[in-house]
Design an enzyme around this catalytic site. Structure first.
Site, PDB file in Angstrom:
ATOM      1  N   ASP A 116       0.885  -1.259   0.113  1.00 19.52           N
ATOM      2  CA  ASP A 116      -0.073   0.049  -0.004  1.00 19.52           C
ATOM      3  C   ASP A 116       0.922   1.374  -0.010  1.00 19.52           C
ATOM      4  O   ASP A 116       0.372   2.238   0.377  1.00 19.52           O
ATOM      5  CB  ASP A 116      -0.825  -0.043   1.335  1.00 19.52           C
ATOM      6  CG  ASP A 116      -1.958   0.983   1.254  1.00 19.52           C
ATOM      7  OD1 ASP A 116      -2.536   1.247   2.286  1.00 19.52           O
ATOM      8  OD2 ASP A 116      -2.242   1.376  -0.002  1.00 19.52           O
ATOM      9  N   LYS A 171       3.089   3.628  -5.674  1.00 17.83           N
ATOM     10  CA  LYS A 171       2.442   2.516  -6.766  1.00 17.83           C
ATOM     11  C   LYS A 171       3.364   2.063  -7.570  1.00 17.83           C
ATOM     12  O   LYS A 171       3.225   0.891  -8.005  1.00 17.83           O
ATOM     13  CB  LYS A 171       1.262   3.089  -7.163  1.00 17.83           C
ATOM     14  CG  LYS A 171       0.043   3.731  -6.381  1.00 17.83           C
ATOM     15  CD  LYS A 171      -0.272   2.824  -5.096  1.00 17.83           C
ATOM     16  CE  LYS A 171      -0.930   3.386  -3.942  1.00 17.83           C
ATOM     17  NZ  LYS A 171      -0.801   2.825  -2.604  1.00 17.83           N
ATOM     18  N   ASP A 177      -3.308  -3.026  -2.534  1.00 20.54           N
ATOM     19  CA  ASP A 177      -4.285  -2.012  -2.566  1.00 20.54           C
ATOM     20  C   ASP A 177      -4.073  -1.129  -3.858  1.00 20.54           C
ATOM     21  O   ASP A 177      -3.049  -1.085  -4.255  1.00 20.54           O
ATOM     22  CB  ASP A 177      -4.137  -0.955  -1.386  1.00 20.54           C
ATOM     23  CG  ASP A 177      -5.451  -0.188  -1.233  1.00 20.54           C
ATOM     24  OD1 ASP A 177      -5.405   0.954  -0.516  1.00 20.54           O
ATOM     25  OD2 ASP A 177      -6.373  -0.651  -1.729  1.00 20.54           O
ATOM     26  N   ASN A 178      -5.306  -0.493  -4.370  1.00 19.06           N
ATOM     27  CA  ASN A 178      -5.279   0.661  -5.327  1.00 19.06           C
ATOM     28  C   ASN A 178      -4.786   0.045  -6.658  1.00 19.06           C
ATOM     29  O   ASN A 178      -4.262   0.798  -7.333  1.00 19.06           O
ATOM     30  CB  ASN A 178      -4.220   1.636  -4.900  1.00 19.06           C
ATOM     31  CG  ASN A 178      -4.666   2.144  -3.607  1.00 19.06           C
ATOM     32  OD1 ASN A 178      -3.577   2.072  -2.540  1.00 19.06           O
ATOM     33  ND2 ASN A 178      -5.891   2.556  -3.244  1.00 19.06           N
ATOM     34  N   GLU A 193     -11.594   3.838  -1.102  1.00 23.26           N
ATOM     35  CA  GLU A 193     -12.279   4.100   0.115  1.00 23.26           C
ATOM     36  C   GLU A 193     -13.030   5.468   0.332  1.00 23.26           C
ATOM     37  O   GLU A 193     -12.465   6.843  -0.430  1.00 23.26           O
ATOM     38  CB  GLU A 193     -10.907   4.483   1.043  1.00 23.26           C
ATOM     39  CG  GLU A 193      -9.608   5.447   0.641  1.00 23.26           C
ATOM     40  CD  GLU A 193      -8.441   4.533  -0.209  1.00 23.26           C
ATOM     41  OE1 GLU A 193      -8.764   3.472  -0.704  1.00 23.26           O
ATOM     42  OE2 GLU A 193      -7.431   5.098   0.054  1.00 23.26           O
TER      43      GLU A 193
HETATM   44  O1  LIG Z   1      -0.326   6.878  -2.517  1.00 20.35           O
HETATM   45  C1  LIG Z   1      -0.961   6.073  -1.960  1.00 20.35           C
HETATM   46  N1  LIG Z   1      -0.390   5.545  -0.821  1.00 20.35           N
HETATM   47  C2  LIG Z   1       1.050   5.591  -0.887  1.00 20.35           C
HETATM   48  C3  LIG Z   1       1.426   6.835   0.073  1.00 20.35           C
HETATM   49  C4  LIG Z   1       2.800   7.033  -0.066  1.00 20.35           C
HETATM   50  C5  LIG Z   1       3.666   5.776   0.645  1.00 20.35           C
HETATM   51  C6  LIG Z   1       5.009   5.954   0.910  1.00 20.35           C
HETATM   52  N2  LIG Z   1       5.723   4.994   1.542  1.00 20.35           N
HETATM   53  C7  LIG Z   1       5.256   4.327   2.613  1.00 20.35           C
HETATM   54  C8  LIG Z   1       6.151   3.259   2.832  1.00 20.35           C
HETATM   55  C9  LIG Z   1       7.190   3.389   1.764  1.00 20.35           C
HETATM   56  C10 LIG Z   1       8.247   2.581   1.624  1.00 20.35           C
HETATM   57  N3  LIG Z   1       9.009   3.051   0.739  1.00 20.35           N
HETATM   58  C11 LIG Z   1       8.715   3.816  -0.055  1.00 20.35           C
HETATM   59  C12 LIG Z   1       7.758   4.682   0.089  1.00 20.35           C
HETATM   60  C13 LIG Z   1       6.905   4.256   1.304  1.00 20.35           C
HETATM   61  C14 LIG Z   1      -2.622   6.182  -2.181  1.00 20.35           C
HETATM   62  C15 LIG Z   1      -3.268   7.132  -2.653  1.00 20.35           C
HETATM   63  C16 LIG Z   1      -4.722   7.051  -2.880  1.00 20.35           C
HETATM   64  C17 LIG Z   1      -5.248   8.038  -3.804  1.00 20.35           C
HETATM   65  C18 LIG Z   1      -4.968   9.368  -3.625  1.00 20.35           C
HETATM   66  C19 LIG Z   1      -5.752  10.270  -4.345  1.00 20.35           C
HETATM   67  C20 LIG Z   1      -6.884  10.003  -5.110  1.00 20.35           C
HETATM   68  F1  LIG Z   1      -7.322  10.906  -5.859  1.00 20.35           F
HETATM   69  C21 LIG Z   1      -7.136   8.640  -5.141  1.00 20.35           C
HETATM   70  C22 LIG Z   1      -6.232   7.633  -4.332  1.00 20.35           C
HETATM   71  C23 LIG Z   1      -5.370   6.038  -2.359  1.00 20.35           C
HETATM   72  C24 LIG Z   1      -4.525   5.021  -1.645  1.00 20.35           C
HETATM   73  O2  LIG Z   1      -5.306   4.255  -1.059  1.00 20.35           O
HETATM   74  C25 LIG Z   1      -3.241   5.261  -1.655  1.00 20.35           C
HETATM   75  O3  LIG Z   1      -2.709   4.115  -0.685  1.00 20.35           O
HETATM   76 MG   LIG Z   2      -3.940   2.348  -0.329  1.00 18.94          MG
END
Ligand SMILES: O=C(NCCCCCn1ccc2cnccc21)c1cc(-c2ccc(F)cc2)cc(O)c1O
Ligand SMILES: [Mg+2]
Length: 214
Positions: free
Chosen positions: A141, A144, A169-170, A199
């Site tokens: 998660d 991406k 996820d996603n 979500e």
């Molecule tokens: O971006 C998403 N998640 C990732 C967030 C950053 C993770 C950073 N990070 C964490 C551990 C790690 C380890 N290594 C490197 C990097 C690491 C996300 C976005 C949406 C979304 C947003 C806007 C929209 F309009 C529609 C959907 C919905 C979701 O459910 C999501 O999960």
């Molecule tokens: Mg997610």
């Protein structure tokens, strides 16, 4: 200085959830995200699918890539037997600080280890640093564009065994097309799609469950 959304989410947990009661923490976050401010937790609809996959698998060793505020961490950890271990990785230090408090409020800190840093740096160190042989369950998660390279990295580091389950996820929104193409066409995985919604919205999204065949 203005509070951040994760801080406001934590305030809602402290205000509405009962210490030591994971379900009340989950409900407080879902209420906040539905009625106050959207946040990128897996949410209640996809969260129920996550629950069913975890309950069926009963994993001992779990890796979560992407903690955010700890919502899915709490969802998973509350279903694990006390001897089980969940390692959750968060890149953003501010998110990690909030997540630690959410996990503690749920009373689940004894089975959760939150690590700050990037997946590509930590995956190669899992064995020697945490004494992990292989994971039974991995929840993806995080960024991406890291789902696919990190899955290949976990394979190369010998962190997956015959039967390890990856849940992503996603896979529709924001989408992970390269990862989907890989797990759906590789002879090393048996993959299936759970259709759901992004979500707290009506937009389509879903989870991809992929069993590593070794
Ligand atoms: O971006 C998403 N998640 C990732 C967030 C950053 C993770 C950073 N990070 C964490 C551990 C790690 C380890 N290594 C490197 C990097 C690491 C996300 C976005 C949406 C979304 C947003 C806007 C929209 F309009 C529609 C959907 C919905 C979701 O459910 C999501 O999960
Ligand atoms: Mg997610």
């Amino acid at each position: 200085t203005r509070s951040t959304r994760p801080q406001r989410l934590l305030n809602a947990v402290r205000k509405h959830a009962t210490r030591g009661d994971p379900q009340s923490v989950i409900s407080a976050i879902d209420h906040f995200c539905r009625h106050s401010e959207w946040a990128m937790n897996i949410g209640d609809e996809k969260g129920s699918i996550l629950d069913s996959v975890v309950s069926e698998l009963n994993p001992e060793k779990v890796l979560e890539l992407g903690t955010y505020c700890g919502y899915s961490t709490v969802r998973i950890a509350r279903l694990l037997p006390p001897g089980a271990r969940l390692i959750t990785l968060e890149f953003n230090a501010d998110y990690a600080a909030i997540a630690r408090q959410v996990i503690a409020w749920a009373g689940l800190e004894d089975r959760v280890q939150l690590v700050e840093g990037a997946s590509e740096d930590w995956i190669p160190r899992m064995k020697e640093h945490f004494g992990i042989e292989t994971f039974d369950f991995v929840f993806l998660d995080h960024w991406k564009d890291r789902y696919l390279p990190d899955t290949k990295l976990m394979e190369d580091c010998g962190l997956l065994r015959k039967g390890t389950v990856l849940l992503a996820d996603n896979v529709i929104c924001p989408g992970v097309p390269d990862y989907l193409q890989y797990v759906r066409n590789s002879l090393s995985y048996k993959s299936c799609y759970f259709k759901s919604h992004l979500e707290y919205t009506k937009a389509e999204d879903g989870l991809e469950k992929s069993v590593f065949l070794g």
